[in-house]
Design an enzyme around this catalytic site. Structure first.
Site, PDB file in Angstrom:
ATOM      1  CG  PHE A 249      31.271  66.853   2.552  1.00 10.65           C
ATOM      2  CD1 PHE A 249      30.899  65.523   2.517  1.00 10.65           C
ATOM      3  CD2 PHE A 249      30.519  67.779   1.826  1.00 10.65           C
ATOM      4  CE1 PHE A 249      29.795  65.114   1.774  1.00 10.65           C
ATOM      5  CE2 PHE A 249      29.420  67.383   1.090  1.00 10.65           C
ATOM      6  CZ  PHE A 249      29.053  66.041   1.064  1.00 10.65           C
TER       7      PHE A 249
ATOM      8  CD  GLU B 144      26.791  73.203   4.961  1.00 15.74           C
ATOM      9  OE1 GLU B 144      25.922  72.869   5.762  1.00 15.74           O
ATOM     10  OE2 GLU B 144      27.972  73.421   5.268  1.00 15.74           O
TER      11      GLU B 144
ATOM     12  CB  THR C  65      22.247  79.149  -3.651  1.00 21.15           C
ATOM     13  OG1 THR C  65      21.277  78.466  -4.469  1.00 21.15           O
ATOM     14  CG2 THR C  65      23.653  78.788  -4.124  1.00 21.15           C
TER      15      THR C  65
ATOM     16  CD  GLU D  35      19.385  82.337  -5.753  1.00 19.87           C
ATOM     17  OE1 GLU D  35      20.351  81.698  -5.292  1.00 19.87           O
ATOM     18  OE2 GLU D  35      19.231  83.557  -5.562  1.00 19.87           O
TER      19      GLU D  35
HETATM   20  C1  LIG Z   1      32.889  79.502   1.588  1.00 23.63           C
HETATM   21  C2  LIG Z   1      32.375  78.301   0.887  1.00 23.63           C
HETATM   22  C3  LIG Z   1      32.550  77.030   1.447  1.00 23.63           C
HETATM   23  C4  LIG Z   1      32.099  75.892   0.801  1.00 23.63           C
HETATM   24  N1  LIG Z   1      32.342  74.650   1.342  1.00 23.63           N
HETATM   25  C5  LIG Z   1      32.026  73.529   0.633  1.00 23.63           C
HETATM   26  C6  LIG Z   1      32.400  72.231   1.122  1.00 23.63           C
HETATM   27  O1  LIG Z   1      32.979  72.097   2.203  1.00 23.63           O
HETATM   28  N2  LIG Z   1      32.119  71.142   0.369  1.00 23.63           N
HETATM   29  C7  LIG Z   1      31.471  71.242  -0.836  1.00 23.63           C
HETATM   30  O2  LIG Z   1      31.254  70.215  -1.472  1.00 23.63           O
HETATM   31  N3  LIG Z   1      31.098  72.474  -1.319  1.00 23.63           N
HETATM   32  C8  LIG Z   1      31.369  73.604  -0.621  1.00 23.63           C
HETATM   33  N4  LIG Z   1      31.027  74.838  -1.107  1.00 23.63           N
HETATM   34  C9  LIG Z   1      30.368  74.937  -2.404  1.00 23.63           C
HETATM   35  C10 LIG Z   1      28.923  75.394  -2.334  1.00 23.63           C
HETATM   36  O3  LIG Z   1      28.133  74.362  -1.809  1.00 23.63           O
HETATM   37  C11 LIG Z   1      28.510  75.826  -3.762  1.00 23.63           C
HETATM   38  O4  LIG Z   1      29.215  77.021  -4.061  1.00 23.63           O
HETATM   39  C12 LIG Z   1      27.025  76.043  -3.870  1.00 23.63           C
HETATM   40  O5  LIG Z   1      26.337  74.816  -3.797  1.00 23.63           O
HETATM   41  C13 LIG Z   1      26.643  76.751  -5.178  1.00 23.63           C
HETATM   42  O6  LIG Z   1      27.222  76.136  -6.285  1.00 23.63           O
HETATM   43  P1  LIG Z   1      28.013  77.017  -7.383  1.00 23.63           P
HETATM   44  O7  LIG Z   1      28.971  77.894  -6.668  1.00 23.63           O
HETATM   45  O8  LIG Z   1      28.535  76.087  -8.397  1.00 23.63           O
HETATM   46  O9  LIG Z   1      26.905  77.945  -8.036  1.00 23.63           O
HETATM   47  P2  LIG Z   1      25.918  77.506  -9.199  1.00 23.63           P
HETATM   48  O10 LIG Z   1      25.253  76.213  -8.893  1.00 23.63           O
HETATM   49  O11 LIG Z   1      26.639  77.598 -10.498  1.00 23.63           O
HETATM   50  O12 LIG Z   1      24.830  78.650  -9.132  1.00 23.63           O
HETATM   51  C14 LIG Z   1      25.071  79.970  -9.627  1.00 23.63           C
HETATM   52  C15 LIG Z   1      23.811  80.807  -9.332  1.00 23.63           C
HETATM   53  O13 LIG Z   1      22.694  80.260 -10.030  1.00 23.63           O
HETATM   54  C16 LIG Z   1      21.656  79.956  -9.116  1.00 23.63           C
HETATM   55  N5  LIG Z   1      20.943  78.772  -9.591  1.00 23.63           N
HETATM   56  C17 LIG Z   1      21.476  77.555  -9.884  1.00 23.63           C
HETATM   57  N6  LIG Z   1      20.516  76.724 -10.293  1.00 23.63           N
HETATM   58  C18 LIG Z   1      19.343  77.424 -10.239  1.00 23.63           C
HETATM   59  C19 LIG Z   1      17.969  77.116 -10.539  1.00 23.63           C
HETATM   60  N7  LIG Z   1      17.597  75.899 -10.959  1.00 23.63           N
HETATM   61  N8  LIG Z   1      17.046  78.090 -10.375  1.00 23.63           N
HETATM   62  C20 LIG Z   1      17.405  79.331  -9.946  1.00 23.63           C
HETATM   63  N9  LIG Z   1      18.681  79.685  -9.655  1.00 23.63           N
HETATM   64  C21 LIG Z   1      19.627  78.733  -9.811  1.00 23.63           C
HETATM   65  C22 LIG Z   1      22.363  79.691  -7.788  1.00 23.63           C
HETATM   66  O14 LIG Z   1      21.485  79.812  -6.697  1.00 23.63           O
HETATM   67  C23 LIG Z   1      23.423  80.780  -7.848  1.00 23.63           C
HETATM   68  O15 LIG Z   1      22.847  82.005  -7.487  1.00 23.63           O
HETATM   69  C24 LIG Z   1      31.437  76.016  -0.451  1.00 23.63           C
HETATM   70  C25 LIG Z   1      31.222  77.296  -1.001  1.00 23.63           C
HETATM   71  C26 LIG Z   1      31.689  78.417  -0.360  1.00 23.63           C
HETATM   72  C27 LIG Z   1      31.459  79.770  -0.989  1.00 23.63           C
END
Ligand SMILES: Cc1cc2nc3c(=O)[nH]c(=O)nc-3n(C[C@H](O)[C@H](O)[C@H](O)COP(=O)(O)OP(=O)(O)OC[C@H]3O[C@@H](n4cnc5c(N)ncnc54)[C@H](O)[C@@H]3O)c2cc1C
Length: 390
Positions: A126, A364, A366, A368
């Site tokens: 996905f 799925e 964070t 936050e």
């Molecule tokens: C092992 C693993 C498997 C995954 N599998 C999938 C998958 O199958 N399909 C898929 O589509 N995705 C997948 N993901 C992606 C995952 O959903 C994202 O990593 C997650 O949604 C966070 O996005 P980001 O890494 O870009 O962090 P960012 O969105 O850049 O966030 C960075 C930090 O800022 C914080 N933050 C962001 N916005 C705010 C706000 N408004 N207020 C306060 N804090 C904030 C976040 O909580 C985090 O601590 C996977 C990730 C991992 C690690």
């Protein structure tokens, strides 16, 4: 108020518990040896043997509707099963399941994707997250442009679980930039043969094996649109929403096993002439873990109960995911501490869980993002405090 399980729930839970104890736990030592040698999953024939055995017990397709041969179990019962399965570090699922959003596929797509996925003949992934759009999924820029009857997809996806092994991807792409992701994104079923490439991302834990996916003028026919053009974001949120209560139950299972290991070890290990469990420092770690675990259990089951009674489960699922994923990290950490140096070795599953569960606070949604959902619901009046009891 009744906190008892029904006879049926208890029977199912006990049968799965017996299966895990008899069939899976004995494999743990060999599995840990495999991990020490660099492996991350059971040998395929062992996996097949276990699946066949589980199926003979009737365990196959827990969430899958009966018309596809599944058990169509209520979410609470599925959660009770997920708790039991998570009590071992051996990665094993009963099989017979597919992504929830595939059930809305049309008849041809069901033959090509849904049914072979349920049967374990095809593996999908996905793909929503992008290098520039994670928590802010509305910022995706992967774009599918109309070209006659086809669509041409361009963009990058990242952190896609099983992305390097999957033979098709459910890709969420913008199809109308003016409308933005919420109303202008579409879900596509895209075979690897259509031309997308993948590259594995090396991570802290061994679960999910995420990969980045690259789409460079990948051509897909109109028949590969999943659901409605413009309905992709809603499908994506439905996919993510299910994961939140499933993850919560898995956290409870892992924490139960870790706490059991900690209690057993505290009653065995002696220092300074007495069991370490006779020290208050150790007792407090056990007491805190038990209390948090109990709270997490009810949050996880309550979220599943909301699903079963047809209520909007988003608020309860956000609370469950936020608390359960934090709880399991703390409980694994305390169990590892109680085991001293042994806890840090790869002889026991603790160090692997310590690394793996960290990801649960990220994918799925964070921590936050869960807090954003919860506070927004209250501040905007979508939910009342203690709303389900009101
Ligand atoms: C092992 C693993 C498997 C995954 N599998 C999938 C998958 O199958 N399909 C898929 O589509 N995705 C997948 N993901 C992606 C995952 O959903 C994202 O990593 C997650 O949604 C966070 O996005 P980001 O890494 O870009 O962090 P960012 O969105 O850049 O966030 C960075 C930090 O800022 C914080 N933050 C962001 N916005 C705010 C706000 N408004 N207020 C306060 N804090 C904030 C976040 O909580 C985090 O601590 C996977 C990730 C991992 C690690």
């Amino acid at each position: 108020m009744d906190f008892e399980l029904s006879d049926e729930q208890r029977d199912i839970r006990d049968t799965v518990r017996a299966f895990v104890t008899k069939e899976i736990l004995p494999l743990e030592e060999d599995f840990l040896r495999l991990v020490r040698e660099g492996g991350a999953r059971l040998p395929r024939d062992e996996e097949r043997r276990l699946r066949a055995k589980a199926r003979a017990f009737g365990f196959w397709g827990l969430s899958t509707p009966e018309e596809y041969g599944g058990m169509a179990l209520p979410a609470v019962t599925q959660s009770l099963i997920n708790v039991e399965l998570a009590k071992t570090c051996v990665p094993f699922r009963f099989g017979g399941e597919a992504d929830n959003i595939l059930y809305g596929a049309d008849a041809a797509q069901q033959e090509e994707y849904l049914k072979p996925t349920i049967e374990g003949e095809r593996l999908g992934c996905f793909a929503l997250t992008e290098p520039g759009a994670g928590s802010d999924a509305g910022a995706i820029s992967t774009y599918a442009r109309r070209d006659g009857d086809d669509w041409l997809i361009n963009g990058e996806k990242t952190f896609i679980s099983n992305g390097d092994d999957a033979d098709y991807a459910i890709v969420i792409a913008l199809t109308d930039r003016d409308k933005g992701a919420r109303h202008g994104a579409t879900a596509f079923l895209v075979d690897r043969e259509a031309g997308w490439t993948s590259s594995r991302i090396s991570t802290m834990g061994s679960w999910h094996q995420p990969a980045s996916l690259s789409f460079d003028d990948v051509r897909v026919p109109a028949g590969k649109v999943l659901g409605e053009v413009g309905g992709g974001f809603e499908l994506a949120m439905r996919w993510v929403g299910k994961g939140r209560y499933v993850i919560s139950a898995q956290c409870v299972g892992i924490a139960e096993r870790c706490l059991k290991m900690a209690v057993d070890y505290a009653g065995l290990r002696e220092t300074f002439g007495r069991k370490i469990g006779q020290n208050q420092a150790i007792q407090w770690m056990i007491a805190d873990s038990e209390t948090e675990l109990e709270a997490a259990r009810w949050l996880a089951l309550r979220a599943a109960w909301d699903v079963d009674r047809g209520a909007d489960a988003r608020h309860a699922s956000a609370m469950a995911k936020l608390f359960c994923t934090g709880m399991v990290g703390r409980v694994v950490d305390r169990a590892l501490q109680i085991h001293g140096g042994m806890g840090y070795t790869k002889e026991l599953p603790l160090e692997g869980w310590y690394r793996a569960v960290r990801a649960m606070r990220i994918f799925e949604g964070t921590d936050e993002v869960q807090r954003l959902i919860l506070s927004r619901d209250l501040l905007r009046g979508h939910t009342r405090i203690g709303g389900h009891l009101a």
